[in-house]
Design a protein around this motif. Structure first.
Motif, PDB file in Angstrom:
ATOM      1  N   LYS A  95      32.463  40.276  41.740  1.00 24.86           N
ATOM      2  CA  LYS A  95      31.784  41.380  42.415  1.00 24.86           C
ATOM      3  C   LYS A  95      30.385  40.960  42.860  1.00 24.86           C
ATOM      4  O   LYS A  95      29.672  40.309  42.106  1.00 24.86           O
ATOM      5  N   SER A 111      29.612  48.383  37.941  1.00 23.30           N
ATOM      6  CA  SER A 111      30.298  49.382  38.751  1.00 23.30           C
ATOM      7  C   SER A 111      29.456  50.645  38.920  1.00 23.30           C
ATOM      8  O   SER A 111      29.453  51.245  40.001  1.00 23.30           O
ATOM      9  N   GLN A 143      34.780  41.278  33.464  1.00 30.88           N
ATOM     10  CA  GLN A 143      35.644  41.291  34.631  1.00 30.88           C
ATOM     11  C   GLN A 143      36.932  40.527  34.355  1.00 30.88           C
ATOM     12  O   GLN A 143      37.004  39.707  33.449  1.00 30.88           O
ATOM     13  N   TRP A 144      37.951  40.836  35.163  1.00 30.04           N
ATOM     14  CA  TRP A 144      39.217  40.110  35.168  1.00 30.04           C
ATOM     15  C   TRP A 144      39.910  40.133  33.805  1.00 30.04           C
ATOM     16  O   TRP A 144      40.428  39.139  33.318  1.00 30.04           O
ATOM     17  N   ASN A 188      38.322  45.529  35.348  1.00 29.97           N
ATOM     18  CA  ASN A 188      36.929  45.361  34.950  1.00 29.97           C
ATOM     19  C   ASN A 188      36.511  46.577  34.133  1.00 29.97           C
ATOM     20  O   ASN A 188      36.871  47.696  34.480  1.00 29.97           O
TER      21      ASN A 188
END
Length: 293
Positions: A29, A34, A63-64, A283
């Protein structure tokens, strides 16, 4: 004013196209968090001290999830309004760790100048400067993906403006930074552009609806234009929930609560989708903030 604001939000939506940076078939990102409306000074220094006299927040994310990579981000955001300086000073620190490959430490100092326009309206201009320390070790792979261990320090500069009223916020900022090309080992200069907009709709005394939009133009090895959005529902200014969407087909949900308007706790979870179904990773993020007006 409401009609103009709605028009601007719609125009921003339909004029944005998304491009993706894939590694491998995954996207990092452009901004690590977020719930970007809780950390606006990360991408716009003019936002420092605009909403609260004192603001301190800690955010953490991963993340991921479900892959072997899972970059982890930790951010600390501090801001203090100063009548003597006619604005605010602040500091941001973000640590990003990509397991077994690289770690990044970003530290920035911020100053914002506020012009009081009356009726809770503020026009703010901000500047931020800082340093990024990047350590990498690509020899961890067998065979090595890239036969190199290195430590690099890079500098960055941010400039921004923000308009804030009781209901509306509009911001524009630019981020200019050095980065090290892993192939040539040379320093390059690049930049990001951020456009931020939000509006609070009062629905009676119980419910507020707050759409949030952030356009990011990120350019280093390649160019990304991305739209991040959030739709928040706040109940009695204490409990809130909502949804997030990014133009790389990432959807998310979030929820949180404020304690006496001073402490904020929030959690969000996003998942990447495809036309064929749901990806096997997402995420998630946790935020704790202290706000004193």
């Amino acid at each position: 004013m409401k009609s103009i604001t709605i028009f601007l939000l719609i125009l921003i939506c339909i004029s944005t196209r998304a491009q993706e940076l894939i590694f491998p078939d995954l996207e990092i990102k452009p901004l690590p968090f977020s719930m970007f409306w809780n950390s606006k000074s990360l991408f716009n220094p003019a936002a420092s001290g605009v909403d609260n006299r004192y603001y301190a927040a800690v955010a953490g994310g991963e993340q991921w999830i479900g892959t072997n990579y899972e970059p982890r981000d930790i951010g600390v955001i501090l801001a203090m309004k100063s009548d003597f300086l006619h604005g605010a000073i602040g500091m941001n620190y973000v640590h990003t760790a990509f397991p077994e490959v690289f770690k990044i430490h970003n530290l920035n100092a911020i100053y914002s100048y506020h012009i009081n326009l009356g009726n809770e309206k503020i026009l703010s201009a901000g500047i931020s400067g800082g340093i990024s320390l990047v350590t990498s070790d690509y020899t961890m792979y067998d065979p090595p993906f890239y036969n190199e261990k290195s430590t690099n320090s890079n500098y960055n500069l941010q400039l921004g403006m923000l308009y804030r009223s009781d209901h509306l916020q509009l911001g524009l900022s630019s981020h200019h930074f050095e980065y090290t090309d892993i192939y040539s080992a040379g320093k390059e200069i690049s930049s990001n552009i951020y456009i931020y907009s939000s509006y609070r709709f009062d629905i009676g005394e119980i419910l507020d609806i707050n759409p949030q939009l952030l356009i990011t133009r990120h350019k280093s090895y390649t160019e990304i234009i991305n739209l991040s959005s959030g739709l928040l529902f706040a109940f009695k200014e204490r409990f809130w929930t909502g949804f997030t969407y990014r133009t790389d087909n990432t959807y998310g949900g979030l929820a949180g609560f404020d304690i006496a308007g001073i402490v904020r706790i929030g959690y969000s979870y996003e998942i990447r989708t495809k036309v064929s179904g749901i990806e096997n990773y997402g995420n998630h993020e946790l935020l704790v903030a202290l706000m004193l007006r």
